[in-house]
Design a protein around this motif. Structure first.
Motif, short mmCIF file in Angstrom:
data_model
loop_
_atom_site.label_atom_id
_atom_site.label_comp_id
_atom_site.label_asym_id
_atom_site.label_seq_id
_atom_site.Cartn_x
_atom_site.Cartn_y
_atom_site.Cartn_z
N THR A 78 9.64 -1.45 0.74
CA THR A 78 8.53 -0.69 0.13
C THR A 78 7.32 -1.03 1.00
O THR A 78 7.40 -1.89 1.88
CB THR A 78 8.25 -1.12 -1.32
N HIS A 79 6.19 -0.41 0.71
CA HIS A 79 4.99 -0.72 1.50
C HIS A 79 4.63 -2.20 1.46
O HIS A 79 4.08 -2.73 2.40
CB HIS A 79 3.81 0.11 0.98
N SER A 80 4.97 -2.87 0.36
CA SER A 80 4.50 -4.24 0.18
C SER A 80 5.58 -5.30 0.33
O SER A 80 5.26 -6.49 0.39
CB SER A 80 3.87 -4.39 -1.22
N ILE A 139 6.59 -10.32 3.12
CA ILE A 139 6.14 -10.21 4.52
C ILE A 139 5.05 -9.13 4.70
O ILE A 139 4.02 -9.40 5.31
CB ILE A 139 7.36 -9.95 5.45
N PRO A 140 5.23 -7.90 4.15
CA PRO A 140 4.18 -6.90 4.37
C PRO A 140 2.85 -7.24 3.69
O PRO A 140 1.79 -6.86 4.20
CB PRO A 140 4.79 -5.62 3.76
N ALA A 165 -2.31 -13.35 7.08
CA ALA A 165 -2.30 -14.74 6.59
C ALA A 165 -0.98 -15.44 6.90
O ALA A 165 -0.54 -16.32 6.16
CB ALA A 165 -2.56 -14.75 5.09
N SER A 166 -0.34 -15.04 8.02
CA SER A 166 0.96 -15.63 8.35
C SER A 166 0.81 -16.92 9.15
O SER A 166 0.14 -16.94 10.19
CB SER A 166 1.79 -14.64 9.17
N THR A 217 3.69 -13.43 -5.82
CA THR A 217 3.60 -12.12 -5.18
C THR A 217 4.74 -11.18 -5.55
O THR A 217 4.66 -9.99 -5.29
CB THR A 217 3.56 -12.25 -3.64
N ILE A 218 5.83 -11.72 -6.09
CA ILE A 218 7.00 -10.89 -6.37
C ILE A 218 7.44 -11.10 -7.82
O ILE A 218 7.67 -12.24 -8.24
CB ILE A 218 8.18 -11.21 -5.41
#
Ligand code: GTQ
Length: 352
Positions: A91-93, A169-170, A177-178, A262-263
């Motif tokens: 997905t985009h995110s 990751i996206p 911020a990686s 985040t998930i």
């Protein structure tokens, strides 16, 4: 007078103006506004089904003959959304991939700011180690690698082990911020006994003086056997939700929030013959069939699935499921992020 003249400016004159301002890193919003601020989500993300046995597994096993887990660092086939070619995103995110570890292999230790979830698809007896504690992976287990924790994976069983990776990751890319670093050794040394964190955090107890150090759940393996038990009891004791069947979210016991910052992760059961009403939400979602058979309508697409098949539902696209046999679906999305930003929306039925 000036306004009247501006209204009449020919498009050639405007085009010349746009060219004139481009070298100054300027652009006219009025040419782009309607594409930027849309009445509803407009995503390039497309609905897609990956059929595990027929399409994915043979290719994953072929990858196993071409590169070792050690050389690859992570031997993963990315589940790339067909509307996001080259973007390494489902997905985009969110990122999704299927990771293969063959008997005797190790995927070397590293850490990164991206958070990862593992949902075990096939094989039993591989382990993942997080911050010095190993956990054995069994099909249907949901396992978390929190941001910036050391992790390595190994397979001491006699069969290939495959799991679905879900990473932010996206999102981390969006925010630039990686950070990542390899471990000093291939496998981190074991410093805590297996089951230690489950005893401390997964029995409705917490160590008396413990305070959370990070937003991720301190439980890093949510075994399928326990999630499934809950679903079975729910299904015996009450009616299914019209849009979700029996659906639970995985939770961080220290906060009551989602297990990962985040998930969001979910597990749901659909009774045999049950058909859900259409549902949509702004969090594009990846589903994995764990048990049973059924079909899901996603926008105009119709997907027939069975265990280990994976499909993606883009943001704000209506989804409805029908179970031909009693079914269990695991799913994940960026819902925690959207909720924290006040952006998350859902709609039951076809109306928005
Ligand atoms: O296991 O650390 O699928 O770093 C992609 C990036 C898995 C992992 C992925 C990763 C990992």
């Amino acid at each position: 007078m000036r306004a009247a003249k501006a209204r009449r400016a020919p498009s050639a004159q405007r085009a010349a103006f746009y060219e004139e301002i481009a070298p100054y890193s300027l652009a006219p919003l009025w040419e782009r506004l309607s594409a930027l601020v849309t009445a509803e989500p407009q995503t390039p993300c497309r609905p897609h089904l990956w059929r595990y046995d027929e399409e994915v597994r043979p290719r994953l096993m072929e990858a196993g003959t071409l590169i070792t887990a050690q050389e690859a660092v992570r031997r993963v086939l990315i589940l790339e959304n067909p509307g996001l070619a080259g973007k390494s995103a489902v997905t985009h995110s969110l990122f999704a991939g299927l990771q293969l570890i063959l008997p005797g292999e190790v995927a070397p230790a590293h850490r990164h700011t991206q958070s990862a979830l593992r949902f075990i698809v096939e094989g039993e007896g591989a382990y993942t180690a997080v911050d010095g504690e190993r956990t054995v992976m069994r099909p249907g287990d949901f396992i978390i690698t929190p941001s910036w924790t050391w992790h390595d994976h190994g397979n001491e069983s006699g069969e290939p082990v495959v799991w679905l990776d879900g990473l932010d990751i996206p999102i981390v890319r969006l925010l630039d911020a990686s950070f990542a670093e390899p471990g000093a050794a291939e496998s981190q040394s074991v410093s805590r006994a297996e089951g230690d964190s489950a005893a401390r955090f997964a029995n409705n107890l917490l160590p008396v003086d413990w305070r959370p150090q990070r937003p991720t759940s301190p439980i890093f393996n949510y075994p399928y056997a326990r999630s499934r038990d809950s679903l079975c009891v729910l299904a015996r004791n009450g009616d299914p939700d019209p849009c979700h069947g029996y659906k639970l979210r995985y939770v961080n016991p220290a906060s009551g929030d989602f297990a990962m910052p985040t998930i969001g992760t979910f597990i749901q059961a659909l009774p045999r013959g049950f058909a859900t009403r259409p549902y949509r939400s702004t969090d594009g979602t990846v589903f994995v069939a764990v048990e049973g058979r059924g079909e899901s309508r996603v926008g105009d697409a119709l997907f027939s699935w069975k265990p280990r098949d994976i499909f993606v539902v883009p943001s704000w696209m209506a989804v409805s499921h029908k179970a031909e046999e009693e079914a269990v679906l695991f799913s994940f999305s960026d819902r925690p992020v959207q909720e924290k930003l006040g952006l998350w929306r859902e709609a039951r039925g076809n109306a928005s």
